[in-house]
Design a protein around this motif. Structure first.
Motif, PDB file in Angstrom:
ATOM      1  N   GLY A 104     -70.673  10.408  -3.708  1.00 19.35           N
ATOM      2  CA  GLY A 104     -69.438  11.342  -4.237  1.00 19.35           C
ATOM      3  C   GLY A 104     -69.741  11.650  -5.608  1.00 19.35           C
ATOM      4  O   GLY A 104     -70.654  11.154  -6.450  1.00 19.35           O
ATOM      5  N   GLY A 105     -68.795  12.529  -6.306  1.00 21.41           N
ATOM      6  CA  GLY A 105     -69.219  13.210  -7.350  1.00 21.41           C
ATOM      7  C   GLY A 105     -67.873  13.248  -8.243  1.00 21.41           C
ATOM      8  O   GLY A 105     -66.690  13.427  -7.739  1.00 21.41           O
ATOM      9  N   SER A 106     -68.021  13.311  -9.685  1.00 19.67           N
ATOM     10  CA  SER A 106     -66.919  13.078 -10.482  1.00 19.67           C
ATOM     11  C   SER A 106     -66.030  11.953 -10.055  1.00 19.67           C
ATOM     12  O   SER A 106     -66.383  10.652 -10.489  1.00 19.67           O
ATOM     13  N   TYR A 107     -64.679  12.014  -9.929  1.00 13.44           N
ATOM     14  CA  TYR A 107     -63.810  10.857  -9.346  1.00 13.44           C
ATOM     15  C   TYR A 107     -64.595  10.259  -8.282  1.00 13.44           C
ATOM     16  O   TYR A 107     -64.865   9.054  -8.114  1.00 13.44           O
ATOM     17  N   GLY A 108     -65.211  10.940  -7.415  1.00 11.03           N
ATOM     18  CA  GLY A 108     -66.077  10.445  -6.163  1.00 11.03           C
ATOM     19  C   GLY A 108     -67.432   9.566  -6.691  1.00 11.03           C
ATOM     20  O   GLY A 108     -67.595   8.540  -6.092  1.00 11.03           O
ATOM     21  N   GLY A 109     -67.805   9.838  -7.932  1.00  7.10           N
ATOM     22  CA  GLY A 109     -68.979   9.243  -8.629  1.00  7.10           C
ATOM     23  C   GLY A 109     -68.352   7.738  -9.085  1.00  7.10           C
ATOM     24  O   GLY A 109     -68.792   6.818  -9.125  1.00  7.10           O
ATOM     25  N   PHE A 110     -67.134   7.832  -9.800  1.00  9.13           N
ATOM     26  CA  PHE A 110     -66.277   6.670 -10.225  1.00  9.13           C
ATOM     27  C   PHE A 110     -66.363   5.814  -9.021  1.00  9.13           C
ATOM     28  O   PHE A 110     -66.538   4.527  -9.165  1.00  9.13           O
ATOM     29  N   MET A 111     -65.914   6.093  -8.080  1.00  6.54           N
ATOM     30  CA  MET A 111     -65.534   5.380  -6.771  1.00  6.54           C
ATOM     31  C   MET A 111     -66.595   4.856  -6.246  1.00  6.54           C
ATOM     32  O   MET A 111     -66.838   3.720  -5.881  1.00  6.54           O
TER      33      MET A 111
ATOM     34  N   GLY B  43     -64.004  14.675  -5.548  1.00  5.15           N
ATOM     35  CA  GLY B  43     -63.454  14.406  -6.909  1.00  5.15           C
ATOM     36  C   GLY B  43     -62.074  14.651  -7.066  1.00  5.15           C
ATOM     37  O   GLY B  43     -61.370  14.977  -6.254  1.00  5.15           O
ATOM     38  N   GLY B  44     -61.901  14.988  -8.394  1.00  2.00           N
ATOM     39  CA  GLY B  44     -60.527  15.231  -8.574  1.00  2.00           C
ATOM     40  C   GLY B  44     -59.722  14.190  -9.620  1.00  2.00           C
ATOM     41  O   GLY B  44     -59.841  14.285 -10.874  1.00  2.00           O
ATOM     42  N   PRO B  45     -59.059  13.337  -9.134  1.00  2.62           N
ATOM     43  CA  PRO B  45     -59.072  12.819  -7.812  1.00  2.62           C
ATOM     44  C   PRO B  45     -57.839  13.584  -6.963  1.00  2.62           C
ATOM     45  O   PRO B  45     -58.135  13.719  -5.676  1.00  2.62           O
ATOM     46  N   HIS B  46     -57.292  14.493  -7.593  1.00  2.00           N
ATOM     47  CA  HIS B  46     -56.408  15.301  -7.080  1.00  2.00           C
ATOM     48  C   HIS B  46     -56.827  16.606  -6.351  1.00  2.00           C
ATOM     49  O   HIS B  46     -56.564  17.670  -6.912  1.00  2.00           O
ATOM     50  N   ALA B  47     -57.360  16.389  -5.407  1.00  3.65           N
ATOM     51  CA  ALA B  47     -58.268  17.512  -4.743  1.00  3.65           C
ATOM     52  C   ALA B  47     -57.882  17.279  -3.103  1.00  3.65           C
ATOM     53  O   ALA B  47     -57.193  16.371  -2.675  1.00  3.65           O
ATOM     54  N   MET B  48     -58.447  17.816  -2.202  1.00  5.05           N
ATOM     55  CA  MET B  48     -58.314  17.816  -0.806  1.00  5.05           C
ATOM     56  C   MET B  48     -59.543  17.840  -0.075  1.00  5.05           C
ATOM     57  O   MET B  48     -59.899  19.391   0.133  1.00  5.05           O
ATOM     58  N   TYR B  49     -60.012  17.144   0.629  1.00  6.62           N
ATOM     59  CA  TYR B  49     -60.984  17.691   1.542  1.00  6.62           C
ATOM     60  C   TYR B  49     -60.070  18.267   3.072  1.00  6.62           C
ATOM     61  O   TYR B  49     -58.752  18.200   3.124  1.00  6.62           O
ATOM     62  N   GLY B  50     -60.918  19.113   3.453  1.00 10.15           N
ATOM     63  CA  GLY B  50     -60.006  19.948   4.536  1.00 10.15           C
ATOM     64  C   GLY B  50     -60.909  20.790   5.644  1.00 10.15           C
ATOM     65  O   GLY B  50     -62.195  20.615   5.501  1.00 10.15           O
ATOM     66  N   ASN B  51     -60.425  21.332   6.395  1.00 13.59           N
ATOM     67  CA  ASN B  51     -60.978  22.182   7.255  1.00 13.59           C
ATOM     68  C   ASN B  51     -61.671  23.593   6.691  1.00 13.59           C
ATOM     69  O   ASN B  51     -61.182  24.691   6.922  1.00 13.59           O
ATOM     70  N   THR B  52     -62.701  23.539   5.810  1.00 11.14           N
ATOM     71  CA  THR B  52     -63.395  24.372   5.256  1.00 11.14           C
ATOM     72  C   THR B  52     -64.891  24.152   5.159  1.00 11.14           C
ATOM     73  O   THR B  52     -65.229  23.174   5.508  1.00 11.14           O
TER      74      THR B  52
ATOM     75  N   THR C 299     -74.694   8.178  -6.947  1.00 11.66           N
ATOM     76  CA  THR C 299     -73.557   8.547  -7.805  1.00 11.66           C
ATOM     77  C   THR C 299     -73.797   9.793  -8.593  1.00 11.66           C
ATOM     78  O   THR C 299     -74.839   9.816  -9.061  1.00 11.66           O
ATOM     79  N   LEU C 300     -72.782  10.863  -8.375  1.00 11.17           N
ATOM     80  CA  LEU C 300     -73.236  12.294  -8.829  1.00 11.17           C
ATOM     81  C   LEU C 300     -72.099  12.550 -10.085  1.00 11.17           C
ATOM     82  O   LEU C 300     -70.827  12.279  -9.709  1.00 11.17           O
ATOM     83  N   ARG C 301     -72.545  13.201 -11.192  1.00  9.65           N
ATOM     84  CA  ARG C 301     -71.734  13.378 -12.218  1.00  9.65           C
ATOM     85  C   ARG C 301     -70.308  12.350 -12.512  1.00  9.65           C
ATOM     86  O   ARG C 301     -69.536  12.806 -12.372  1.00  9.65           O
ATOM     87  N   CYS C 302     -70.673  11.114 -12.641  1.00 13.29           N
ATOM     88  CA  CYS C 302     -70.116  10.043 -12.421  1.00 13.29           C
ATOM     89  C   CYS C 302     -69.243   9.759 -13.705  1.00 13.29           C
ATOM     90  O   CYS C 302     -69.597  10.377 -14.860  1.00 13.29           O
ATOM     91  N   ILE C 303     -68.416   8.881 -13.726  1.00 16.19           N
ATOM     92  CA  ILE C 303     -67.577   8.048 -14.756  1.00 16.19           C
ATOM     93  C   ILE C 303     -68.057   6.691 -14.589  1.00 16.19           C
ATOM     94  O   ILE C 303     -67.824   6.135 -13.365  1.00 16.19           O
TER      95      ILE C 303
ATOM     96  N   TRP D  97     -53.354  10.159 -18.500  1.00 11.42           N
ATOM     97  CA  TRP D  97     -52.947  10.448 -17.429  1.00 11.42           C
ATOM     98  C   TRP D  97     -53.061   9.895 -16.307  1.00 11.42           C
ATOM     99  O   TRP D  97     -52.422   9.599 -15.505  1.00 11.42           O
ATOM    100  N   GLU D  98     -54.555   9.522 -16.220  1.00 14.49           N
ATOM    101  CA  GLU D  98     -55.107   9.112 -14.867  1.00 14.49           C
ATOM    102  C   GLU D  98     -55.136   7.355 -14.681  1.00 14.49           C
ATOM    103  O   GLU D  98     -54.791   6.818 -14.042  1.00 14.49           O
ATOM    104  N   VAL D  99     -55.533   6.887 -16.137  1.00 15.97           N
ATOM    105  CA  VAL D  99     -55.780   5.378 -16.313  1.00 15.97           C
ATOM    106  C   VAL D  99     -54.521   4.853 -16.530  1.00 15.97           C
ATOM    107  O   VAL D  99     -54.134   3.551 -16.210  1.00 15.97           O
TER     108      VAL D  99
END
Length: 663
Positions: free
Chosen positions: A520-527, A442-451, A543-547, A566-568
């Motif tokens: 995916g959720g949120s932006y991930g749901g949109f995508m 989601g985000g889309p301004h987030a980051m998957y990573g080593n967590t 699709t989870l908590r989507c747009i 801001w985003e579109v």
């Protein structure tokens, strides 16, 4: 005994550690452990551990929650926030480190939070809520028991009238208050129609630093203020044009450091470290030349709402400790006032919290990795070496099989380098073929990573190759990269995700390209919605908590009135056609992929009507989507929702993909 694949039930075996705090002498660490009880409730307790000891000592017990432990500078007290027993709101507690029971020192109808000790240990700055001009009683017992009242209409006269976290808003605002330890009294030091977020005390104890938006809901700013605790007069330090937060005084009292930006790229702008000279009011950005987001951008699904320590000064007032995220990792850095940056940690991991004790050259850091839900470590600031301090998840790690991700670097359609990862299915055998699931953050301004990410590990445990990436728009790869999806949702970000899927299939020929799922959720749901409206290469989707519709999102989301532009790149009043062109709902007649739709009933970030529109439209064209609605759940369902609903959500996901991908 062989390890078992992780299950949704194992959510209840996870210990989530938060908010490590070192004592003034540097010898003891306080922290909070959160877990899920057999009664399906989140419980958290306060623990203290000597740095030289192997095991922590539990200091609070019973039902309820604990947060925000803070040592008094003189080492005599520990304050924390707790909601216990029959309490309806969390209150401030005080605990003598010489022994004895914790005592509730506030009794406020709307609760208390965010405690910060004064330098002389005589006062505690904290927050509570009340309506301007209506100072609360300091004793809940003084309040007459309210009779049951009939429901009343909600009068809406402001633009921001709801919040995904708080629901529909009343006229109360977060105010600043001070608890005086000696005479056990509470003093309210703000009384305004704005929310106040406390940050720090001045070294002489005469002023406090806080941040607030005092320009109204349609002005998206946050400014740093100094408040004289005696006269109650304040002074604005920043220019009213940016987003600034977490102002902290330097130990010499000459400077305030803060995090923030001037909104050059709206919500995609990197957060930087700024300093404000209190004698001249001159503001400087000391990380201007560092193309990094000074923040913890790494996302997982077991911790939510953790405290941001903000900038932490060295004792000589010459440098600052802060977290920053890049290339899938979040690290602790020391940033000097001249702009020089030194990494204090270095690994394939996620540093999610820290506390510094300079005299002993020690830091306590909270660290997670894909196979470590999170533990605390003692870090030497001189050698940069660390020693594990807690082992709260040791038993779980002995029992379950977790998969280490493999990094995949690939080129986008235009040659841009992008980072992703893949988890092999548990029990992987060479020569066999496996289905795959693409996850989109989601985000889309987030980051998957080593967590640690329970959901990703759960899919791998159920026999799937799990692959996930940071397409353009993600944090961690520079300012131009994170800005690159704005105004182009469904454009090159979509191409990045398809290029990643191609790269994964090329790299892992054992993945069956005819048995691919996407979720995916949120932006991930949109995508996810966008993908199935533009390609049929995925056999199933969730699709989870989507747009689904940017036109309605503009007016129904708690952030829609500014996030849409801001985003579109526009809003309903300027160019509704552009909003529609970027809406997955426009392409519903092309959607043929079996779709699971899941949404929280009280999601005000991406309201449930976004799911409803998609569900009805798909049904009208003869599809058979599955629509699952979760009661009393907001946008944070997957991270902090009711435990039984989190498990139900995971069961729906795994059952859906088993039905469509395992046969």
């Amino acid at each position: 005994m062989s390890k078992q694949p992780i299950t949704s039930q194992d959510l209840r075996k996870l210990n989530v550690l938060n908010d490590p705090q070192l004592s003034p002498d540097g010898g003891t660490c306080a922290f909070v452990r959160q877990y899920i009880t057999d009664e399906d409730e989140y419980t958290s307790h306060l623990f203290l551990q000597k740095i030289q000891d192997d095991t922590p000592e539990q200091w609070t017990f019973g039902e309820g929650t604990v947060s925000s432990p803070r040592f008094s500078p003189d080492g005599q007290w520990l304050t924390f926030v707790s909601k216990r027993g029959t309490q309806k709101t969390p209150q401030l507690y005080l605990l003598s480190l010489n022994g004895g029971e914790a005592k509730s020192v506030t009794h406020l109808e709307n609760g208390a939070g965010q405690p910060i000790w004064s330098p002389d240990s005589s006062r505690i700055l904290f927050t509570t809520s009340f309506e301007k001009g209506d100072l609360p009683s300091t004793s809940i017992d003084d309040k007459k028991e309210k009779q049951t009242e009939k429901s009343q209409p909600l009068i809406v006269e402001r633009l921001k009238y709801k919040s995904d976290a708080a629901g529909f808003l009343d006229q109360k605002n977060k105010q600043l208050a001070i608890y005086h330890v000696d005479n056990e009294t509470t003093e309210f030091i703000t009384d305004e129609e704005f929310d106040h977020e406390p940050s720090s005390w001045s070294p002489d104890g005469e002023k406090v630093c806080y941040f607030s938006n005092k320009q109204g809901d349609d002005k998206l700013v946050s400014d740093i203020y100094l408040l004289d605790v005696h006269s109650k007069k304040d002074k604005q330090l920043t220019n009213g044009k940016g987003m600034f937060s977490h102002g902290t005084f330097s130990p010499d009292g000459k400077t305030v450091a803060c995090l923030g930006h001037m909104k050059e790229f709206a919500g995609a702008t990197h957060s930087k470290i700024w300093t404000i000279d209190l004698s001249t009011n001159e503001t400087s950005c000391i990380t201007e030349g560092w193309d990094m987001n000074v923040s913890d951008s790494c996302i997982g699904d077991i911790r939510s709402g953790q405290a941001n320590p903000g900038p932490v000064w060295t004792e000589d007032s010459t440098s600052i400790f802060a977290l920053a995220s890049a290339w899938g990792n979040t690290e602790l850095y020391q940033v000097h006032l001249n702009g020089e940056v030194q990494p204090m940690t270095n690994g394939q991991h996620h540093v999610f919290g820290f506390s510094i004790h300079e005299e002993t050259k020690t830091a306590i850091i909270g660290v997670s990795s894909p196979t470590n839900p999170g533990e605390l470590y003692a870090l030497s600031l001189e050698t940069k070496k660390s020693k594990q301090l807690t082992f709260m998840n040791e038993q779980l790690l002995k029992d379950v099989q977790l998969q280490e991700p493999e990094e995949i670097l690939f080129k986008g359609k235009d040659g841009l380098e992008i980072q992703g990862w893949i988890l092999k299915p548990v029990g992987f055998k060479e020569g066999e073929s496996y289905p795959g699931i693409l996850e989109i953050h989601g985000g889309p301004h987030a980051m998957y990573g080593n967590t640690f990410f329970h959901e990703l590990q759960l899919f791998a445990a159920n026999g799937y190759a799990v692959f996930y990436s940071n397409p353009r728009g993600s944090h961690g790869y520079g300012q131009s990269f994170v800005d690159a999806c704005r105004g182009d949702y469904g454009g090159m970000d979509y191409e990045d995700i398809l290029s990643f899927t191609d790269a994964v299939l090329d790299h892992c020929p054992w993945i069956d390209e005819k048995r691919l799922g996407v979720t995916g959720g949120s932006y991930g749901g949109f995508m996810t919605n966008w993908i199935i409206g533009h390609t049929n290469r995925f056999k199933a989707a969730a699709t989870l908590r989507c747009i689904s519709n940017w036109i309605s999102f503009y007016g129904v989301s708690d952030i829609g009135y500014f996030f849409t532009e801001w985003e579109v790149g526009t809003d309903l009043l300027k160019d509704p056609d552009k909003l529609w062109n970027h809406s997955p709902l426009k392409y519903v007649n092309k959607m043929e992929t079996p779709l699971l739709i899941m949404h929280g009933e009280k999601d005000y970030r991406c309201p449930v009507e976004q799911a409803e529109q998609l569900y009805v439209a798909l049904h009208q064209r003869g599809q058979e989507p599955r629509f699952v609605r979760f009661p009393d759940s907001n946008h944070e369902l997957s991270r902090s929702g009711a435990p039984h609903l989190r498990q139900a959500r995971l069961k729906e996901l795994t059952d859906w993909f088993e039905k469509h991908l395992q046969n």
